[in-house]
Write a protein that holds these residues in place. Structure first.
Motif, PDB file in Angstrom:
ATOM      1  N   VAL A  99       1.196  -1.503   0.352  1.00  0.00           N
ATOM      2  CA  VAL A  99      -0.149   0.189  -0.082  1.00  0.00           C
ATOM      3  C   VAL A  99       0.654   1.279   0.215  1.00  0.00           C
ATOM      4  N   ASN A 107       2.383  -0.882   6.136  1.00  0.00           N
ATOM      5  CA  ASN A 107       2.392  -2.229   5.771  1.00  0.00           C
ATOM      6  C   ASN A 107       2.189  -3.539   6.382  1.00  0.00           C
ATOM      7  N   LEU A 110      -0.950  -4.161   8.302  1.00  0.00           N
ATOM      8  CA  LEU A 110      -1.700  -4.259   8.219  1.00  0.00           C
ATOM      9  C   LEU A 110      -2.888  -5.819   8.147  1.00  0.00           C
TER      10      LEU A 110
ATOM     11  N   TRP B   7      -9.366  -1.614  10.267  1.00  0.00           N
ATOM     12  CA  TRP B   7      -8.404  -0.801   9.627  1.00  0.00           C
ATOM     13  C   TRP B   7      -9.225  -0.794   8.371  1.00  0.00           C
ATOM     14  N   TYR B   8     -10.160  -0.511   8.153  1.00  0.00           N
ATOM     15  CA  TYR B   8     -10.874   0.156   7.149  1.00  0.00           C
ATOM     16  C   TYR B   8     -11.431   1.234   7.486  1.00  0.00           C
ATOM     17  N   ILE B  11      -7.400   2.772   7.136  1.00  0.00           N
ATOM     18  CA  ILE B  11      -6.660   2.829   6.022  1.00  0.00           C
ATOM     19  C   ILE B  11      -7.306   3.921   5.073  1.00  0.00           C
ATOM     20  N   ARG B  14      -5.556   6.491   5.951  1.00  0.00           N
ATOM     21  CA  ARG B  14      -4.694   7.173   5.498  1.00  0.00           C
ATOM     22  C   ARG B  14      -3.840   7.047   4.082  1.00  0.00           C
ATOM     23  N   HIS B  15      -5.551   6.554   3.062  1.00  0.00           N
ATOM     24  CA  HIS B  15      -5.798   6.856   2.420  1.00  0.00           C
ATOM     25  C   HIS B  15      -5.731   8.476   1.569  1.00  0.00           C
ATOM     26  N   CYS B 320     -14.361   1.143   4.100  1.00  0.00           N
ATOM     27  CA  CYS B 320     -13.193   2.236   3.753  1.00  0.00           C
ATOM     28  C   CYS B 320     -13.469   3.223   2.952  1.00  0.00           C
TER      29      CYS B 320
END
Ligand SMILES: Nc1ncnc2c1ncn2[C@@H]1O[C@H](COP(=O)(O)OP(=O)(O)OP(=O)(O)O)[C@@H](O)[C@H]1O
Ligand SMILES: [Mg+2]
Lengths: 227, 416
Positions: A99, A107, A110, B7-8, B11, B14-15, B320
């Motif tokens: 990612v 990473n 994750l 996690w979603y 992420i 982070r996106h 996410c």
């Protein structure tokens, strides 16, 4: 409970391309026990990746069955399948799939986040794994600043962080030069022995194949064991 | 660190805010889009509410909170006033009389509405004193009138000028006497000119003392009704209903809202229309969020395959991307609030700068009789603005999220 980590019986998979049906896999019986390692060779287009995806439960067979630790995947719903996949298999791909927004360390973490096993120890575990794959000094590097070999090392650490029972590797050295590929392969084999992880390695390289417990070849939709 | 976070969500964050990147341009643009829409909504809505609030205050000021009438003449207004004032909701009740007169100045006739104010009430006088732009309230006696600014300018009148006033009663008297009586107009002096800022009150009204009105209209000690001022925070409509009920027919109490229902509903309608039109900005911003998220999902196809391979469910994958819309919506709304309130805080400087750059001076004062930009922040409006814009951003995230969740993992991993 079965001794096999992953087992398939009469696995068949075909694809429709245009108005033609390509029978990629035609009745494959395969099994791998805990800590065992095997290689799968075959020409390009013979169905190696397709087979690996089926083993990971990412694709569904036309007929035949896949068992994870003796459990038929057909009996699992999508959520249960995803959950079990996260804890049972780790995957490594030819083109790393890191990612880009996350540093090397994140990473690796994750996979643990997705599997839902994050706790205080996980971070220490991830650091240890990164040390182990030889990236002690690159933990906070972004993927874009890593070389191909280094990226694959991160990907291997990521595949192992959730302590899977099986590692499915699809040509992990395919994008690397020979020397780097050799060192990645050494690392992969050592780690699988260390952690007693079953390894299914798709490779074109007969030398790598010969280092594993068993060697298979996919040919015309069938899996043959090689002498 | 953030162990407990799903996690979603991690992420999604982070996106939007990648590690090792100082300035996430795309995220900034998406957030700015929402923020601009929200800021404009807040500013325009508050200014609209401010004007509305100002107008309502002025209507309530000039009309009184409510008026009690009985359909004809109140012959004993003081005792009715006294009985009303016994209620603790009522601050004061003051008799008034009103009608139409003909006002003649230099042979030019005009027909203003005339309102007789009880000068015994200091509070009533003080109100007009506030609105006076020339002349003095102390000059108001039984032989003088106050003119509204619009009316005064029509005849070019100034304090000290004198005008002739004819009442309808004079004509009646003339007719009844068979033409024997000589009817003379009443000579009145202009004591002052007022401006309330409410156009209707400033156009065609004149004010005189109640005693003069009683004289002009032959009311004796009577009045046309009572102007009632309520204690603070008492609802005028409710109080009017109560008074109507307790006094019984033919008495009727009419609140200032009822008296100007039509005008107020136009005001309300304007505000709503403005809200809907400006909300389009937020919707446009949402579309841009949607399109950039859709492109993002396509760019991230293989990554989505990877998430699935690591044990993610399609619902989590959808979450996410949906959450990214939500985060942009929430941050954008928050930023929009900050921008909006900053603009409102500097409104005086901003309007000054605008009128200076356009070369107009203090145009506000001429049109609205406020020298400042009135604002009124309504909490429920703010809640509606934030809920709607966050909701729209969330909906914008839903489409890409659905797409992402429908990706076949194998296809996703194979895609180039
Ligand atoms: N979604 C699909 N639709 C149509 N055909 C497909 C699809 N996926 C795979 N195939 C076909 O199935 C065959 C096997 O593909 P697969 O990727 O498994 O081969 P491979 O052995 O991994 O090849 P390589 O060594 O080049 O990676 C190929 O002929 C491919 O074209
Ligand atoms: Mg392949």
């Amino acid at each position: 409970m079965s001794d096999f980590v992953i087992e398939t019986k009469g696995l068949a998979r075909s694809f429709i391309s245009g108005n033609k049906s390509i029978e990629v896999l035609q009745g494959i019986d395969f099994s791998i026990t805990s800590g065992e390692s095997c290689s799968i060779q075959g020409e390009s287009g013979s169905g190696k990746s397709t087979f690996l995806h089926l083993l990971a439960g990412l694709d569904k067979p036309d007929s035949g069955a896949i068992f994870w630790e003796g459990q038929d995947l057909k009996t699992l719903n999508n959520v249960a399948l995803a959950k079990k996949r996260g804890s049972l298999v780790g995957m490594v791909f030819q083109s790393y799939y890191l990612v880009p927004e996350l540093r090397a360390f994140e990473n690796v973490l994750l996979a643990a986040r997705i599997t839902g096993i994050m706790n205080e120890d996980t971070e220490r575990e991830a650091e240890k794994l990164l040390d182990r794959v030889g990236l002690a000094g690159r933990k906070t590097s972004l993927p874009a600043t890593l070389s191909g070999g280094e990226r694959q090392r991160v990907a291997i650490a990521r595949a192992l962080i959730s302590n899977p029972k099986a590692l499915l590797a699809d040509e992990p050295t395919g994008n690397l030069d020979e020397e780097t590929g050799d060192s990645i392969m050494d690392l992969l084999l050592d780690l699988c022995i260390e952690k007693e992880v079953a390894l299914v390695l798709v490779t074109h390289n007969p030398t790598y194949a010969s280092r594993l417990d068993r060697a298979w070849r996919l040919k015309q939709g069938r899996l043959e064991e090689q002498g | 660190m953030i162990h407990g976070m799903p996690w979603y969500i991690y992420i999604a964050l982070r996106h939007l805010f990648p590690q090792g990147k100082r300035f996430p341009v795309f995220t900034f643009m998406s957030i700015t889009g929402v923020a601009l829409g929200v800021a404009v909504l807040i500013v325009v809505n508050s200014v609209f509410s401010g004007f509305g609030h100002e107008l309502r205050t002025k209507i309530a000021d000039t009309y009184g909170d409510l008026r009690v009438v009985n359909g004809s003449i109140l012959f004993d207004p003081d005792s009715l006033a006294e009985s009303l004032e016994a209620s603790e909701k009522i601050e004061r009740a003051v008799p008034y009389a009103h009608g139409v007169v003909m006002l003649l100045y230099r042979n030019q006739p005009l027909y203003p509405i005339i309102e007789g104010v009880d000068v015994r009430s200091e509070a009533e006088l003080a109100k007009y004193e506030n609105y006076l732009i020339s002349g003095s309230i102390n000059d108001l006696d039984d032989d003088s009138i106050l003119l509204s600014v619009g009316f005064a300018s029509q005849l070019n009148l100034a304090p000290g000028d004198e005008v002739d006033v004819y009442t309808p009663l004079m004509g009646l008297r003339l007719k009844n006497s068979g033409g024997d009586e000589v009817v003379l107009p009443r000579l009145l002096r202009v004591a002052g000119i007022y401006q309330t800022g409410w156009q209707r009150a400033d156009e065609n009204t004149v004010v005189c003392t109640l005693r003069l009105m009683q004289d002009l209209y032959d009311l004796g000690e009577g009045a046309h009704g009572l102007r009632v001022e309520l204690e603070e925070d008492v609802d005028a409509d409710g109080a009017a209903r109560e008074i109507t009920e307790s006094l019984g027919r033919p008495f009727y109490a009419r609140s200032w809202m009822e008296s100007q229902a039509e005008f107020l509903s136009v005001l309300q309608f304007e505000k709503r229309m403005m809200f809907f039109l400006l909300f389009i900005i937020v919707i446009v911003a949402a579309f841009s969020i949607m399109s950039s998220l859709l492109i993002f999902v396509i760019r991230k196809t293989r990554e989505i395959g990877l998430f699935t391979a690591m044990g993610a469910t399609s619902r989590q994958v959808a979450g996410c991307f949906c959450i990214q819309g939500l985060i942009v919506g929430v941050t954008g709304t928050f930023a929009g609030f900050c921008m909006g309130f900053a603009l409102l805080g500097f409104r005086t400087q901003i309007t000054k700068a605008i009128s200076w750059s356009m070369g107009v001076s203090d145009s506000m004062k001429e049109i609205y009789a406020f020298s400042y930009l009135p604002i009124h922040v309504v909490l429920s409006d703010l809640i509606i603005i934030s809920v709607l814009s966050i909701l729209v951003a969330l909906l914008a995230g839903l489409v890409p999220a659905y797409r992402a969740s429908k990706l076949e993992p194998v296809e996703a991993l194979r895609s180039e």
